[in-house]
Design an enzyme around this catalytic site. Structure first.
Site, PDB file in Angstrom:
ATOM      1  CG  ASN A 256      -1.700   1.268   1.401  1.00 21.09           C
ATOM      2  OD1 ASN A 256      -1.814   2.048   0.457  1.00 21.09           O
ATOM      3  ND2 ASN A 256      -2.261   1.486   2.587  1.00 21.09           N
TER       4      ASN A 256
ATOM      5  CD  GLU B  67      -3.731  -2.661   7.092  1.00 21.07           C
ATOM      6  OE1 GLU B  67      -2.597  -2.847   6.673  1.00 21.07           O
ATOM      7  OE2 GLU B  67      -4.414  -1.653   6.820  1.00 21.07           O
TER       8      GLU B  67
ATOM      9  CG  HIS C 150      -5.886   1.908   4.968  1.00 23.55           C
ATOM     10  ND1 HIS C 150      -5.495   2.873   5.871  1.00 23.55           N
ATOM     11  CD2 HIS C 150      -4.836   1.064   4.827  1.00 23.55           C
ATOM     12  CE1 HIS C 150      -4.240   2.615   6.251  1.00 23.55           C
ATOM     13  NE2 HIS C 150      -3.828   1.522   5.634  1.00 23.55           N
TER      14      HIS C 150
ATOM     15  CE  LYS D  69       0.174   3.555   4.763  1.00 19.59           C
ATOM     16  NZ  LYS D  69      -0.133   3.702   6.161  1.00 19.59           N
TER      17      LYS D  69
ATOM     18  CD  GLU E  66      -3.202   5.659   6.492  1.00 18.46           C
ATOM     19  OE1 GLU E  66      -3.149   5.768   5.259  1.00 18.46           O
ATOM     20  OE2 GLU E  66      -2.280   5.147   7.165  1.00 18.46           O
TER      21      GLU E  66
ATOM     22  CB  SER F  14       4.823  -1.797  12.062  1.00 18.40           C
ATOM     23  OG  SER F  14       4.357  -0.475  12.250  1.00 18.40           O
TER      24      SER F  14
ATOM     25  N   GLY G  81       1.961   2.132  10.709  1.00 20.97           N
ATOM     26  CA  GLY G  81       2.883   3.271  10.594  1.00 20.97           C
ATOM     27  C   GLY G  81       3.534   3.673  11.903  1.00 20.97           C
TER      28      GLY G  81
HETATM   29  C1  PEP Z   1      -0.943   0.144   5.938  1.00 24.56           C
HETATM   30  O1  PEP Z   1      -1.032   1.357   5.811  1.00 24.56           O
HETATM   31  O2  PEP Z   1      -1.776  -0.611   5.428  1.00 24.56           O
HETATM   32  C2  PEP Z   1       0.193  -0.381   6.696  1.00 24.56           C
HETATM   33  C3  PEP Z   1       0.178  -1.625   7.078  1.00 24.56           C
HETATM   34  O3  PEP Z   1       1.218   0.517   6.950  1.00 24.56           O
HETATM   35  P1  PEP Z   1       2.626   0.179   7.655  1.00 24.56           P
HETATM   36  O4  PEP Z   1       3.145  -1.107   7.089  1.00 24.56           O
HETATM   37  O5  PEP Z   1       3.490   1.347   7.334  1.00 24.56           O
HETATM   38  O6  PEP Z   1       2.352   0.049   9.123  1.00 24.56           O
END
Ligand code: PEP
Length: 248
Positions: free
Chosen positions: A9, A166, A94, A11, A96, A211, A172
């Protein structure tokens, strides 16, 4: 046996030059990878990524869609436009989008329905906030998020849906769920699906996101109910992304 899926992803990151370098870097490693690999890129780069990935195993997705087919929705992008540019996947729900853009379970369920109607595979994201985990509400939250989609599209549709668990506190932040924490929630999500259809529950891919990086991917993906990863930050460097892809 579920094949491992690793999805990036990106973003809101990228430039034409960066996209070129990143995709060419990933393509170099693809012959050594057994996992299914997807990159979910910002809309303006869909065409560029589609051209670069033709004749490769690397698959392409978008990060959101508008549930309307066309019309007066300034700044929005429809499912058929995404398809027009060769994408086969789309991230929906997601955290976000849920937190920054106020997308409710109802809106997300509608978007999942529209994606399916347009032959796009939704990467349907769910996950609890830190406060919800601390107060023991993780299962209640993911059950509400999953059931909203089951109610809208039916359990059969989960043959064509990829779930990404997630935990919001892990996205993040550099704080990853432990393999045990992630496995426990993944098993719970699968059990929720099994209440509706045991076979579908067994076949659905449930990815972990939050992460994930080259150091922790192997241990997470080795868990029984973790079928791969949705990768944010670490998907922006081809070496890191490829080593996560190899962890499957
Ligand atoms: C995400 O935004 O779906 C995600 C998993 O981000 P990160 O790996 O940076 O935590």
């Amino acid at each position: 046996m579920r094949q491992t899926i690793v999805a990036g992803n990106w973003k809101m990151n990228g430039s034409k030059e960066m996209v070129n370098t990143l995709i060419l870097g990933i393509l170099q490693g693809m012959p050594y990878i057994e996992s299914q690999v997807i990159v979910c890129v910002p809309y303006p780069y869909l065409s560029q990524v589609e051209s670069l990935t033709t004749h490769s195993q690397l698959q392409v997705g978008a990060q959101n869609l508008n549930a309307n087919p066309f019309g007066a929705f300034t700044g929005e992008v429809s499912a058929n436009m995404i398809k027009d540019f060769g994408a086969k996947y789309v991230i929906i729900g997601h955290s976000e989008r849920r937190t920054l853009y106020g997308e409710s379970d109802t809106i997300i369920a509608e978007k999942v329905k529209i994606a399916l109607e347009n032959d796009l595979t939704p990467l349907f994201c769910i996950g609890e906030l830190l406060e919800e985990r601390k107060t023991g509400k993780t299962e209640t939250v993911v059950a509400r998020q999953v059931n909203a989609v089951i109610d809208k599209v039916g359990i059969e549709s989960f043959k064509n849906i990829i779930i990404a668990y997630e935990p919001v506190w892990a996205i993040g932040t550099g704080v990853t769920a432990t393999p045990q924490q992630a496995q426990t929630t993944h098993a719970y999500i699968r059990s929720l699906l099994a209440q509706n259809d045991v076979n579908i529950a067994q076949s659905v891919h449930i990815l972990y996101g939050g992460s994930m990086n080259p150091n922790n991917a192997k241990e997470l993906i080795a868990c029984e109910d973790i079928d791969g990863g949705l990768i944010g930050g670490a998907s922006l460097k081809s070496d890191d992304f490829l080593s996560i892809c190899k962890a499957g």
